[in-house]
Design a protein around this motif. Structure first.
Motif, PDB file in Angstrom:
ATOM      1  N   PRO A  65       0.831  -1.209   0.000  1.00 27.81           N
ATOM      2  CA  PRO A  65       0.000   0.000   0.000  1.00 27.81           C
ATOM      3  C   PRO A  65       0.863   1.255   0.000  1.00 27.81           C
ATOM      4  O   PRO A  65       1.989   1.254   0.482  1.00 27.81           O
ATOM      5  N   CYS A  66       0.306   2.299  -0.558  1.00 30.04           N
ATOM      6  CA  CYS A  66       0.969   3.603  -0.640  1.00 30.04           C
ATOM      7  C   CYS A  66       0.478   4.463   0.528  1.00 30.04           C
ATOM      8  O   CYS A  66      -0.634   4.273   1.020  1.00 30.04           O
ATOM      9  N   LEU A  67       1.297   5.406   0.964  1.00 33.39           N
ATOM     10  CA  LEU A  67       0.884   6.304   2.050  1.00 33.39           C
ATOM     11  C   LEU A  67      -0.117   7.354   1.573  1.00 33.39           C
ATOM     12  O   LEU A  67      -0.962   7.808   2.343  1.00 33.39           O
ATOM     13  N   GLU A  68      -0.018   7.750   0.295  1.00 33.18           N
ATOM     14  CA  GLU A  68      -0.968   8.720  -0.263  1.00 33.18           C
ATOM     15  C   GLU A  68      -2.275   8.013  -0.555  1.00 33.18           C
ATOM     16  O   GLU A  68      -2.279   6.838  -0.932  1.00 33.18           O
ATOM     17  N   THR A  69      -3.395   8.732  -0.418  1.00 32.75           N
ATOM     18  CA  THR A  69      -4.690   8.090  -0.619  1.00 32.75           C
ATOM     19  C   THR A  69      -5.538   8.805  -1.669  1.00 32.75           C
ATOM     20  O   THR A  69      -5.315   9.972  -1.977  1.00 32.75           O
ATOM     21  N   VAL A  70      -6.497   8.053  -2.182  1.00 33.65           N
ATOM     22  CA  VAL A  70      -7.530   8.569  -3.078  1.00 33.65           C
ATOM     23  C   VAL A  70      -8.846   8.280  -2.366  1.00 33.65           C
ATOM     24  O   VAL A  70      -9.171   7.112  -2.127  1.00 33.65           O
ATOM     25  N   ASN A  71      -9.553   9.328  -1.979  1.00 36.06           N
ATOM     26  CA  ASN A  71     -10.810   9.163  -1.235  1.00 36.06           C
ATOM     27  C   ASN A  71     -10.625   8.264  -0.007  1.00 36.06           C
ATOM     28  O   ASN A  71     -11.464   7.434   0.308  1.00 36.06           O
ATOM     29  N   GLY A  72      -9.479   8.417   0.674  1.00 37.83           N
ATOM     30  CA  GLY A  72      -9.211   7.686   1.908  1.00 37.83           C
ATOM     31  C   GLY A  72      -8.656   6.281   1.735  1.00 37.83           C
ATOM     32  O   GLY A  72      -8.400   5.591   2.715  1.00 37.83           O
ATOM     33  N   ILE A  73      -8.443   5.832   0.502  1.00 38.77           N
ATOM     34  CA  ILE A  73      -7.913   4.487   0.228  1.00 38.77           C
ATOM     35  C   ILE A  73      -6.532   4.651  -0.412  1.00 38.77           C
ATOM     36  O   ILE A  73      -6.359   5.490  -1.294  1.00 38.77           O
ATOM     37  N   PRO A  74      -5.531   3.856   0.014  1.00 39.35           N
ATOM     38  CA  PRO A  74      -4.200   3.996  -0.579  1.00 39.35           C
ATOM     39  C   PRO A  74      -4.242   3.909  -2.111  1.00 39.35           C
ATOM     40  O   PRO A  74      -4.893   3.030  -2.675  1.00 39.35           O
ATOM     41  N   MET A  75      -3.569   4.869  -2.767  1.00 40.36           N
ATOM     42  CA  MET A  75      -3.548   4.855  -4.230  1.00 40.36           C
ATOM     43  C   MET A  75      -2.686   3.716  -4.736  1.00 40.36           C
ATOM     44  O   MET A  75      -1.832   3.194  -4.029  1.00 40.36           O
ATOM     45  N   LEU A  76      -2.939   3.311  -5.967  1.00 45.30           N
ATOM     46  CA  LEU A  76      -2.203   2.222  -6.604  1.00 45.30           C
ATOM     47  C   LEU A  76      -1.036   2.806  -7.385  1.00 45.30           C
ATOM     48  O   LEU A  76      -1.221   3.705  -8.211  1.00 45.30           O
ATOM     49  N   LEU A  77       0.162   2.293  -7.113  1.00 43.22           N
ATOM     50  CA  LEU A  77       1.370   2.722  -7.821  1.00 43.22           C
ATOM     51  C   LEU A  77       1.884   1.585  -8.688  1.00 43.22           C
ATOM     52  O   LEU A  77       1.568   0.412  -8.462  1.00 43.22           O
ATOM     53  N   ASP A  78       2.700   1.939  -9.680  1.00 42.19           N
ATOM     54  CA  ASP A  78       3.138   0.932 -10.648  1.00 42.19           C
ATOM     55  C   ASP A  78       4.136  -0.086 -10.117  1.00 42.19           C
ATOM     56  O   ASP A  78       4.507  -1.014 -10.827  1.00 42.19           O
ATOM     57  N   ASN A  79       4.546   0.028  -8.860  1.00 42.78           N
ATOM     58  CA  ASN A  79       5.416  -0.993  -8.267  1.00 42.78           C
ATOM     59  C   ASN A  79       4.615  -2.022  -7.466  1.00 42.78           C
ATOM     60  O   ASN A  79       5.181  -2.929  -6.875  1.00 42.78           O
ATOM     61  N   CYS A  80       3.288  -1.902  -7.465  1.00 45.65           N
ATOM     62  CA  CYS A  80       2.418  -2.834  -6.738  1.00 45.65           C
ATOM     63  C   CYS A  80       2.183  -4.108  -7.557  1.00 45.65           C
ATOM     64  O   CYS A  80       2.317  -4.106  -8.774  1.00 45.65           O
ATOM     65  N   LYS A  81       1.822  -5.165  -6.834  1.00 51.55           N
ATOM     66  CA  LYS A  81       1.520  -6.459  -7.446  1.00 51.55           C
ATOM     67  C   LYS A  81       0.286  -7.033  -6.756  1.00 51.55           C
ATOM     68  O   LYS A  81      -0.021  -6.679  -5.627  1.00 51.55           O
ATOM     69  N   CYS A  82      -0.417  -7.927  -7.454  1.00 50.55           N
ATOM     70  CA  CYS A  82      -1.466  -8.702  -6.800  1.00 50.55           C
ATOM     71  C   CYS A  82      -1.367 -10.138  -7.292  1.00 50.55           C
ATOM     72  O   CYS A  82      -0.737 -10.422  -8.310  1.00 50.55           O
ATOM     73  N   MET A  83      -1.971 -11.032  -6.541  1.00 51.46           N
ATOM     74  CA  MET A  83      -1.838 -12.460  -6.804  1.00 51.46           C
ATOM     75  C   MET A  83      -3.143 -13.078  -7.277  1.00 51.46           C
ATOM     76  O   MET A  83      -4.193 -12.813  -6.715  1.00 51.46           O
ATOM     77  N   CYS A  84      -3.026 -13.930  -8.274  1.00 49.38           N
ATOM     78  CA  CYS A  84      -4.135 -14.775  -8.706  1.00 49.38           C
ATOM     79  C   CYS A  84      -3.977 -16.104  -7.952  1.00 49.38           C
ATOM     80  O   CYS A  84      -2.845 -16.569  -7.763  1.00 49.38           O
ATOM     81  N   VAL A  85      -5.071 -16.710  -7.528  1.00 47.89           N
ATOM     82  CA  VAL A  85      -4.968 -17.970  -6.788  1.00 47.89           C
ATOM     83  C   VAL A  85      -4.362 -19.088  -7.639  1.00 47.89           C
ATOM     84  O   VAL A  85      -3.943 -20.103  -7.098  1.00 47.89           O
ATOM     85  N   PHE A  86      -4.290 -18.902  -8.953  1.00 43.13           N
ATOM     86  CA  PHE A  86      -3.675 -19.893  -9.830  1.00 43.13           C
ATOM     87  C   PHE A  86      -2.171 -19.646  -9.991  1.00 43.13           C
ATOM     88  O   PHE A  86      -1.537 -20.204 -10.878  1.00 43.13           O
ATOM     89  N   GLY A  87      -1.590 -18.798  -9.123  1.00 44.62           N
ATOM     90  CA  GLY A  87      -0.146 -18.619  -9.079  1.00 44.62           C
ATOM     91  C   GLY A  87       0.419 -17.472  -9.882  1.00 44.62           C
ATOM     92  O   GLY A  87       1.629 -17.258  -9.877  1.00 44.62           O
ATOM     93  N   GLY A  88      -0.409 -16.719 -10.561  1.00 48.59           N
ATOM     94  CA  GLY A  88       0.089 -15.589 -11.338  1.00 48.59           C
ATOM     95  C   GLY A  88       0.339 -14.370 -10.472  1.00 48.59           C
ATOM     96  O   GLY A  88      -0.506 -14.002  -9.659  1.00 48.59           O
ATOM     97  N   VAL A  89       1.518 -13.772 -10.608  1.00 53.81           N
ATOM     98  CA  VAL A  89       1.809 -12.503  -9.950  1.00 53.81           C
ATOM     99  C   VAL A  89       1.514 -11.418 -10.983  1.00 53.81           C
ATOM    100  O   VAL A  89       2.241 -11.281 -11.975  1.00 53.81           O
ATOM    101  N   ILE A  90       0.443 -10.681 -10.768  1.00 53.76           N
ATOM    102  CA  ILE A  90       0.011  -9.668 -11.732  1.00 53.76           C
ATOM    103  C   ILE A  90       0.766  -8.375 -11.463  1.00 53.76           C
ATOM    104  O   ILE A  90       0.799  -7.884 -10.328  1.00 53.76           O
ATOM    105  N   THR A  91       1.391  -7.865 -12.511  1.00 55.52           N
ATOM    106  CA  THR A  91       2.184  -6.641 -12.412  1.00 55.52           C
ATOM    107  C   THR A  91       1.624  -5.574 -13.344  1.00 55.52           C
ATOM    108  O   THR A  91       0.821  -5.860 -14.231  1.00 55.52           O
TER     109      THR A  91
END
Length: 124
Positions: A83-109
């Motif tokens: 998570p980022c310290l800066e927020t959008v409407n109170g929620i951490p903004m998404l930056l291009d160094n973030c990743k998320c995971m698919c349960v099938f093992g994919g690291v989404i970039t």
């Protein structure tokens, strides 16, 4: 320095056959170049995170059973990290160094964040 991710940012999954994209449709979001800014909570499969063509993950039961790539249906159940310290409407903004995971093992970039200009609107 990481860039802010916006509507229609380009995404990549190592198990998918094509590039995906992020959909951010929310009239209350600040914008960059007229595109809504994303938050770490923008990960809902299909409605916010597109498919990635054909999936060849060995953890996808359909691919494992047949050995033939199957239509990608991302199964993402947690927000983007870190998570980022800066927020959008109170929620951490998404930056291009973030990743998320698919349960099938994919690291989404994030391949291309979509940011090229200045922020319009209020960050909070």
């Amino acid at each position: 320095m990481p860039k802010i991710v916006t509507h229609q940012a380009k995404l990549k999954c190592p198990h998918g056959s094509t590039q995906g994209w992020l959909q951010i449709i929310d009239a209350n979001r600040p914008t960059i170049d007229g595109k809504n800014m994303a938050t770490i909570n923008d990960f809902q499969p299909v409605t916010q995170t597109s498919t990635f063509g054909m999936c060849k993950s060995p953890l996808d039961p359909k691919f494992a059973a047949t050995g033939i790539p199957q239509p990608c249906v991302p199964s993402i159940v947690t927000p983007w990290v870190p998570p980022c310290l800066e927020t959008v409407n109170g929620i951490p903004m998404l930056l291009d160094n973030c990743k998320c995971m698919c349960v099938f093992g994919g690291v989404i970039t994030i391949e291309n964040p979509g940011q090229s200009g200045n922020v319009t609107g209020k960050l909070s």
